[in-house]
Write a protein that holds these residues in place. Structure first.
Motif, PDB file in Angstrom:
ATOM      1  N   MET A   1       1.271  -1.735  -0.197  1.00 34.98           N
ATOM      2  CA  MET A   1       0.290   0.266  -0.540  1.00 34.98           C
ATOM      3  C   MET A   1       1.016   1.440  -0.175  1.00 34.98           C
ATOM      4  SD  MET A   1      -3.444   0.726   2.231  1.00 34.98           S
ATOM      5  CE  MET A   1      -2.485   1.976   3.629  1.00 34.98           C
ATOM      6  N   ARG A   2       0.620   2.045  -0.753  1.00 39.56           N
ATOM      7  CA  ARG A   2       1.130   3.760  -1.015  1.00 39.56           C
ATOM      8  C   ARG A   2       0.243   4.204  -0.120  1.00 39.56           C
ATOM      9  NH1 ARG A   2       3.538   3.490  -7.187  1.00 39.56           N
ATOM     10  NH2 ARG A   2       5.318   2.353  -6.386  1.00 39.56           N
ATOM     11  N   GLU A   3       0.747   5.378   0.336  1.00 41.59           N
ATOM     12  CA  GLU A   3      -0.157   6.258   1.308  1.00 41.59           C
ATOM     13  C   GLU A   3       0.180   8.154   0.894  1.00 41.59           C
ATOM     14  OE1 GLU A   3      -1.788   5.588   5.277  1.00 41.59           O
ATOM     15  OE2 GLU A   3      -0.374   4.421   5.236  1.00 41.59           O
ATOM     16  N   GLY A   4      -0.085   9.353   0.909  1.00 40.10           N
ATOM     17  CA  GLY A   4       0.108   9.737   0.890  1.00 40.10           C
ATOM     18  C   GLY A   4      -0.520  10.957   1.290  1.00 40.10           C
ATOM     19  N   ASP A  43      -2.711   5.182  -2.341  1.00 34.79           N
ATOM     20  CA  ASP A  43      -4.206   3.749  -1.632  1.00 34.79           C
ATOM     21  C   ASP A  43      -4.747   4.677  -0.835  1.00 34.79           C
ATOM     22  OD1 ASP A  43      -3.501   1.952  -3.555  1.00 34.79           O
ATOM     23  OD2 ASP A  43      -1.458   1.790  -1.476  1.00 34.79           O
ATOM     24  N   ARG A  44      -4.163   5.556  -0.268  1.00 35.94           N
ATOM     25  CA  ARG A  44      -4.933   6.148   1.097  1.00 35.94           C
ATOM     26  C   ARG A  44      -4.648   7.275   1.346  1.00 35.94           C
ATOM     27  NH1 ARG A  44      -3.601   6.436   7.024  1.00 35.94           N
ATOM     28  NH2 ARG A  44      -5.536   6.661   8.512  1.00 35.94           N
ATOM     29  N   LEU A  45      -4.895   8.515   1.913  1.00 38.63           N
ATOM     30  CA  LEU A  45      -4.025  10.587   2.285  1.00 38.63           C
ATOM     31  C   LEU A  45      -4.809  10.400   3.979  1.00 38.63           C
ATOM     32  CD1 LEU A  45      -5.902  12.531  -1.337  1.00 38.63           C
ATOM     33  CD2 LEU A  45      -3.385  10.997  -0.905  1.00 38.63           C
ATOM     34  N   VAL A  46      -3.741  11.407   4.411  1.00 41.39           N
ATOM     35  CA  VAL A  46      -3.584  11.459   5.646  1.00 41.39           C
ATOM     36  C   VAL A  46      -3.437  13.156   5.001  1.00 41.39           C
ATOM     37  CG1 VAL A  46      -2.327  12.018   8.112  1.00 41.39           C
ATOM     38  CG2 VAL A  46      -2.455   9.902   6.982  1.00 41.39           C
ATOM     39  N   LEU A  47      -4.712  13.798   5.823  1.00 36.37           N
ATOM     40  CA  LEU A  47      -4.267  14.901   5.621  1.00 36.37           C
ATOM     41  C   LEU A  47      -3.815  15.774   7.493  1.00 36.37           C
ATOM     42  CD1 LEU A  47      -7.754  16.495   4.770  1.00 36.37           C
ATOM     43  CD2 LEU A  47      -5.639  15.508   3.108  1.00 36.37           C
ATOM     44  N   ASP A  92      -0.264   4.469   8.072  1.00 40.72           N
ATOM     45  CA  ASP A  92       0.014   2.794   8.199  1.00 40.72           C
ATOM     46  C   ASP A  92       1.014   2.078   7.178  1.00 40.72           C
ATOM     47  OD1 ASP A  92      -2.024   2.472   9.999  1.00 40.72           O
ATOM     48  OD2 ASP A  92      -3.835   2.307   8.295  1.00 40.72           O
ATOM     49  N   SER A  93       0.695   2.710   6.132  1.00 42.14           N
ATOM     50  CA  SER A  93       1.787   2.106   5.415  1.00 42.14           C
ATOM     51  C   SER A  93       4.092   2.454   5.027  1.00 42.14           C
ATOM     52  CB  SER A  93       1.801   2.525   4.211  1.00 42.14           C
ATOM     53  OG  SER A  93       1.848   4.101   3.424  1.00 42.14           O
ATOM     54  N   THR A  94       4.487   1.368   4.608  1.00 40.41           N
ATOM     55  CA  THR A  94       5.647   0.970   4.718  1.00 40.41           C
ATOM     56  C   THR A  94       6.215   2.815   3.987  1.00 40.41           C
ATOM     57  OG1 THR A  94       6.472  -0.793   5.068  1.00 40.41           O
ATOM     58  CG2 THR A  94       8.385   0.420   4.914  1.00 40.41           C
ATOM     59  N   TYR A 139       8.643   9.400   1.702  1.00 45.89           N
ATOM     60  CA  TYR A 139       9.538   9.257   3.174  1.00 45.89           C
ATOM     61  C   TYR A 139       9.755   7.991   4.032  1.00 45.89           C
ATOM     62  CZ  TYR A 139      11.125  13.640   2.729  1.00 45.89           C
ATOM     63  OH  TYR A 139      10.625  15.262   3.252  1.00 45.89           O
ATOM     64  N   ARG A 140      10.545   6.521   4.498  1.00 47.29           N
ATOM     65  CA  ARG A 140       9.963   6.214   5.146  1.00 47.29           C
ATOM     66  C   ARG A 140       9.365   6.313   6.533  1.00 47.29           C
ATOM     67  NH1 ARG A 140      11.465   0.082   5.087  1.00 47.29           N
ATOM     68  NH2 ARG A 140      13.522   1.118   4.234  1.00 47.29           N
ATOM     69  N   ALA A 141       7.614   6.240   6.669  1.00 47.29           N
ATOM     70  CA  ALA A 141       7.058   6.825   7.327  1.00 47.29           C
ATOM     71  C   ALA A 141       7.797   6.843   9.148  1.00 47.29           C
ATOM     72  CB  ALA A 141       6.021   6.313   8.000  1.00 47.29           C
ATOM     73  N   ASP A 142       8.246   5.546   9.501  1.00 49.68           N
ATOM     74  CA  ASP A 142       8.481   5.431  10.732  1.00 49.68           C
ATOM     75  C   ASP A 142       9.745   6.843  10.757  1.00 49.68           C
ATOM     76  OD1 ASP A 142      10.013   3.576   9.772  1.00 49.68           O
ATOM     77  OD2 ASP A 142       9.258   2.219  10.865  1.00 49.68           O
ATOM     78  N   ALA A 143      10.694   6.022   9.881  1.00 45.95           N
ATOM     79  CA  ALA A 143      12.133   6.559  10.253  1.00 45.95           C
ATOM     80  C   ALA A 143      12.842   8.212  10.328  1.00 45.95           C
ATOM     81  CB  ALA A 143      13.216   6.278   8.941  1.00 45.95           C
ATOM     82  N   MET A 144      11.471   8.987   9.228  1.00 47.26           N
ATOM     83  CA  MET A 144      11.271  10.139   9.055  1.00 47.26           C
ATOM     84  C   MET A 144      10.558  10.494   9.761  1.00 47.26           C
ATOM     85  SD  MET A 144      12.218  12.773   7.242  1.00 47.26           S
ATOM     86  CE  MET A 144      12.102  14.284   6.634  1.00 47.26           C
TER      87      MET A 144
END
Length: 205
Positions: A1-4, A43-47, A92-94, A139-144
């Motif tokens: 999954m990819r997120e924005g 696949d999913r967005l976060v504002l 939620d995604s990497t 970005y790798r979400a958790d690392a950044m």
């Protein structure tokens, strides 16, 4: 999954009294222009926004084609580093693309390329000139998110300082940008006159 993640929390001091994210751009809110483009490759967005923006932003992006979550800043107006940390913490995604809400010409194909360049690394960040485009990057979400929090805890505000905290990230060079992106992808709108000019271009499509 990819997120924005779409960054909407700035106070837009050069824009006047209104919320720039909700500015009318040829009949569509500016943030919706960005959301629609990201929705074609995510696949999913976060504002990411301030608490008082939540309701209006949810309404602006309703029906964009993918699920949308909202991550409100616990402390408002701490700048893009804090916004990136908050937004990526809700992913939620990497990997996630981070794009500022004032970049309505963001090129979906280029975002796809950034995802491919980030694979196996902590980030892929364009550098089309002497400046890094940290608010149109993957970005790798958790690392950044963790890197941004460490930087903020030291009183730093620059996103590039968070990049120095990452183990391995890719610079997307000027040559790569020219090969994979439209020239307008990094164009951002800071004033009402710039929005009016961009509206004329959208209306001519």
């Amino acid at each position: 999954m990819r997120e924005g993640v779409v960054l909407c929390g700035g106070y837009s001091t050069r824009f006047g009294d209104g919320d720039k994210a909700l500015a009318d751009l040829a009949g569509t809110p500016l943030v919706r222009r960005v959301a629609d483009r990201l929705a074609s490759v995510c696949d999913r967005l976060v504002l990411n926004c301030r608490e008082e923006q939540v309701e209006a932003l949810r309404a602006a992006v309703e029906g964009c084609g993918v699920p949308v979550a909202v991550a409100a800043d616990p402390v408002p107006d701490r700048g893009p580093t804090a916004g990136i940390a908050t937004g990526l913490s809700a992913v939620d995604s990497t990997y996630a693309a981070v794009v500022a809400c004032d970049m309505p010409f963001v090129d979906p194909a280029f975002v796809e390329y950034l995802f491919s360049r980030a694979e196996g690394r902590d980030a892929a960040v364009p550098r089309p000139d002497e400046w890094y485009q940290t608010t149109q990057a993957v970005y790798r979400a958790d690392a950044m998110a963790a890197a941004c929090e460490r930087v903020l805890s030291r009183g730093e505000a620059r996103v590039v300082a968070a990049l120095d905290e990452l183990d391995d990230w890719a610079t997307v060079t000027e040559e790569e940008v020219r090969a994979h992106a439209t020239p307008e992808t990094f164009e951002n709108l800071n004033t009402e006159s710039e929005v009016r000019e961009a509206a004329r271009r959208f209306e001519s499509f």
